[in-house]
Design a protein around this motif. Structure first.
Motif, mmCIF file in Angstrom:
data_model
loop_
_atom_site.group_PDB
_atom_site.id
_atom_site.type_symbol
_atom_site.label_atom_id
_atom_site.label_comp_id
_atom_site.label_asym_id
_atom_site.label_seq_id
_atom_site.Cartn_x
_atom_site.Cartn_y
_atom_site.Cartn_z
ATOM 1 N N ASP A 197 47.316 14.188 5.434
ATOM 2 C CA ASP A 197 46.579 13.276 4.561
ATOM 3 C C ASP A 197 45.459 12.567 5.320
ATOM 4 O O ASP A 197 45.093 11.450 5.003
ATOM 5 C CB ASP A 197 47.513 12.256 3.907
ATOM 6 C CG ASP A 197 46.836 11.547 2.737
ATOM 7 O OD1 ASP A 197 45.966 12.170 2.082
ATOM 8 O OD2 ASP A 197 47.146 10.377 2.485
ATOM 9 N N GLY A 198 44.943 13.204 6.390
ATOM 10 C CA GLY A 198 43.802 12.657 7.102
ATOM 11 C C GLY A 198 44.031 12.524 8.595
ATOM 12 O O GLY A 198 45.112 12.786 9.107
ATOM 13 N N ASN A 233 40.113 9.929 5.642
ATOM 14 C CA ASN A 233 40.311 11.066 4.759
ATOM 15 C C ASN A 233 39.213 11.057 3.699
ATOM 16 O O ASN A 233 38.263 10.282 3.790
ATOM 17 C CB ASN A 233 41.722 11.076 4.164
ATOM 18 C CG ASN A 233 42.063 9.833 3.377
ATOM 19 O OD1 ASN A 233 41.182 9.163 2.844
ATOM 20 N ND2 ASN A 233 43.349 9.527 3.293
ATOM 21 N N ARG A 234 39.343 11.908 2.682
ATOM 22 C CA ARG A 234 38.299 12.033 1.664
ATOM 23 C C ARG A 234 38.055 10.727 0.910
ATOM 24 O O ARG A 234 36.968 10.502 0.409
ATOM 25 C CB ARG A 234 38.670 13.134 0.660
ATOM 26 C CG ARG A 234 38.768 14.513 1.268
ATOM 27 C CD ARG A 234 37.522 15.313 1.238
ATOM 28 N NE ARG A 234 36.968 15.389 -0.092
ATOM 29 C CZ ARG A 234 35.659 15.414 -0.317
ATOM 30 N NH1 ARG A 234 34.812 15.377 0.668
ATOM 31 N NH2 ARG A 234 35.200 15.485 -1.539
ATOM 32 N N ASN A 264 41.795 16.803 3.602
ATOM 33 C CA ASN A 264 42.653 15.849 4.313
ATOM 34 C C ASN A 264 43.644 16.493 5.262
ATOM 35 O O ASN A 264 44.311 15.801 6.016
ATOM 36 C CB ASN A 264 43.452 15.007 3.307
ATOM 37 C CG ASN A 264 42.570 14.080 2.518
ATOM 38 O OD1 ASN A 264 41.435 13.800 2.886
ATOM 39 N ND2 ASN A 264 43.093 13.611 1.398
#
Length: 178
Positions: free
Chosen positions: A8-9, A22-23, A32
């Motif tokens: 998730d990043g 992340n995004r 991510n």
């Protein structure tokens, strides 16, 4: 800082708090799901993505590298020391003779020249006898350089090193491994 890859990043720990990139907060990132990290001699942070792109963080900004920058398609497993304070990426293609039994494979490499990645000839490796391991083995490059590769074969209690001449060295318990 301590940096971590997650699905998730990218995460940075400053000793007090964690910051996730992340995004959501860095729209220039293509996704991510990060796989590996490397800091080059100039202090730039490089990360591989599950989708196959390579991301560089330089001066607080992210830049994405892909096929347009000389990378072949497919996921890059690990970064390699290019011997010149720069960065290279490495990947493995393998031929599976029977399920989970590896006999021969090819190690691909591409060195970053400041603007793009330049592919180097693939190195062909033959394992005789073959080694029975799962796919996690291919993710486990060790402290590799552009000409010498280390692989973890932890399922069978070995570490393998291919030297610059392509010779296989199997390191086992007798070599100091627990």
């Amino acid at each position: 800082y301590l940096w971590f890859t997650t699905f998730d990043g990218l995460v940075r720990f400053d000793g007090v708090r964690f910051t996730v990139y992340n995004r959501r907060n860095s729209p220039e990132l293509p996704g991510n799901r990060f796989m590996s990290l490397y800091e080059d001699g100039a202090g730039d942070l490089w990360a591989t993505m599950e989708s196959g792109q390579v991301v560089r963080r330089r001066n607080g900004r992210f830049e994405v590298f892909d096929e347009r920058h000389g990378l072949s398609s497919g996921p890059f497993r690990r970064f390699l020391d290019d011997g010149q304070r720069g960065v290279a990426v490495g990947w493995v293609r393998h031929q599976r003779d029977i399920p989970e039994l590896y006999h021969e494979f090819w190690v691909g490499r591409a060195r970053f020249d400041g603007e793009r990645f330049v592919a180097l000839p693939e190195r062909h490796m033959v394992l005789d006898p073959p080694i029975a391991v799962d796919d996690a083995w291919w993710y486990a490059f060790g402290p590799s350089t552009i000409d010498e590769f280390w692989f973890d074969a932890g399922l069978i209690g070995e570490i393998h090193r291919f030297d610059a001449e392509g010779r296989l060295h199997r390191l086992r318990e007798g070599h100091g491994l627990p």
